[in-house]
Design an enzyme around this catalytic site. Sequence first.
Site, PDB file in Angstrom:
ATOM      1  CG  ASP A 125      10.269  22.345  11.279  1.00 53.98           C
ATOM      2  OD1 ASP A 125       9.267  21.292  11.851  1.00 53.98           O
ATOM      3  OD2 ASP A 125      11.378  22.357  11.943  1.00 53.98           O
TER       4      ASP A 125
ATOM      5  CG  HIS B 106       6.112  19.231   8.764  1.00 54.49           C
ATOM      6  ND1 HIS B 106       5.419  20.543   9.385  1.00 54.49           N
ATOM      7  CD2 HIS B 106       7.367  19.474   8.941  1.00 54.49           C
ATOM      8  CE1 HIS B 106       6.614  21.090  10.148  1.00 54.49           C
ATOM      9  NE2 HIS B 106       7.581  20.552   9.740  1.00 54.49           N
TER      10      HIS B 106
ATOM     11  CE1 TYR C 287      12.648  19.614  17.228  1.00 53.02           C
ATOM     12  CE2 TYR C 287      14.204  19.767  15.852  1.00 53.02           C
ATOM     13  CZ  TYR C 287      13.059  19.570  16.048  1.00 53.02           C
ATOM     14  OH  TYR C 287      12.416  19.378  14.780  1.00 53.02           O
TER      15      TYR C 287
END
Length: 387
Positions: A178, A359, A308
């Site tokens: 990630d 994930h 982000y």
Amino acid sequence: MAIERFHIHVSDEILDDLKYRLHHIRWPDQVENAGWEHGTELSYLKSLVSYWKDHYDWRAQESKLNLLSQFFCNIDGIDVHFVHERGKGPNPLPIILTHGWPDSYLRYQKIIPLLTDPTSYGGNPEDSFDVIVPSLPGFGFSGRPKHSGVNNFRVSEMWAKLMTKELGYKKFAAAGGDIGSGVTRYLAANHPELLFGIHLTDVGIIRNLIASSDQVKLSEEELRYKKNASEWIAQEGGYMSLQSTRPQTLAYGLSDSPAGLAGWIIEKYRAWSDCNGNLQHKFSEDELITYIMIYWVTNTSGSSARMYYENSHSLPPLGYIEVPTGIALFPADILLPPKEWVTRNLNVTRWTSLPRGGHFTALEEPELLAEDIRAFYKPFRAKINTK
């Protein structure tokens, strides 16, 4: 500032405030028979919050977390929290593991003993690691950046200082998934001399491939990825668009409502893990709530979302990575990358397709990941002279 020991102790005031909020939630309605199609399902979240309110024991979880050797130090003006567990072997290889969102340093909690003490799990003591697991800036017990610009590149520079200047390692290994994959790749691109190799469980969303208009030059696998990724972003990428553009607006709700925070996070654990729609197949209620609690008790839902924004607005380009790279892909992960693209952009020396997992790799399948990390780094063991 020198490295200092860190011990988790959340104040009674924070826990009492949380208890009050959990007892005074104003629930929304939900369309009948909607399931999870519109987002986190109402009856499931009510059940989880009921357990959180009536049965979950943070103090017990806090005591377990404090069994880890935790520290903090100030790097570039930001306090960095990290776990540092020494390997129980004749010549441990130092490795820094970097997490992502919406997890925390707890992504690697289960894998730490498998790497530090392989003998206790049927392995070879020659394969031991010194394991360093930092909390990203703005996540968990690390400090929250006060200024813009703390992106994957900036964090990679902080990690280089942590490993060399603060911990004294001359050379080390690095791994992540990630956001942690991005940080690890920038570390490899800009400091190859410090690394034996890097190990990744994903390469992020390949945006230049999605945006490519020259379809003639793309392989069949790359074209399929381009199509699948475009559809995934359209159907599943709303969280990413919001956190990349208006994280501050989102932060008010997530910082004020534990149910809102749980709803925002828990959907991702269900959608991105290899649980076939049933979270209990992979995670206990205590585990899920503890993952949420790391965000709640530190009030970092907003600062973590800002990563982000920073990665969307201030990242420098990333070129070819020459450092030897191991890729371990878990079948239920998000958007498995095309091998042609990966091998054109990284010096891949090991490629593994694992039989199960999603994930949240080290949380879901710690044994599989530990085995692949040990196998990838085995050839580098003869070169160890880290301090």
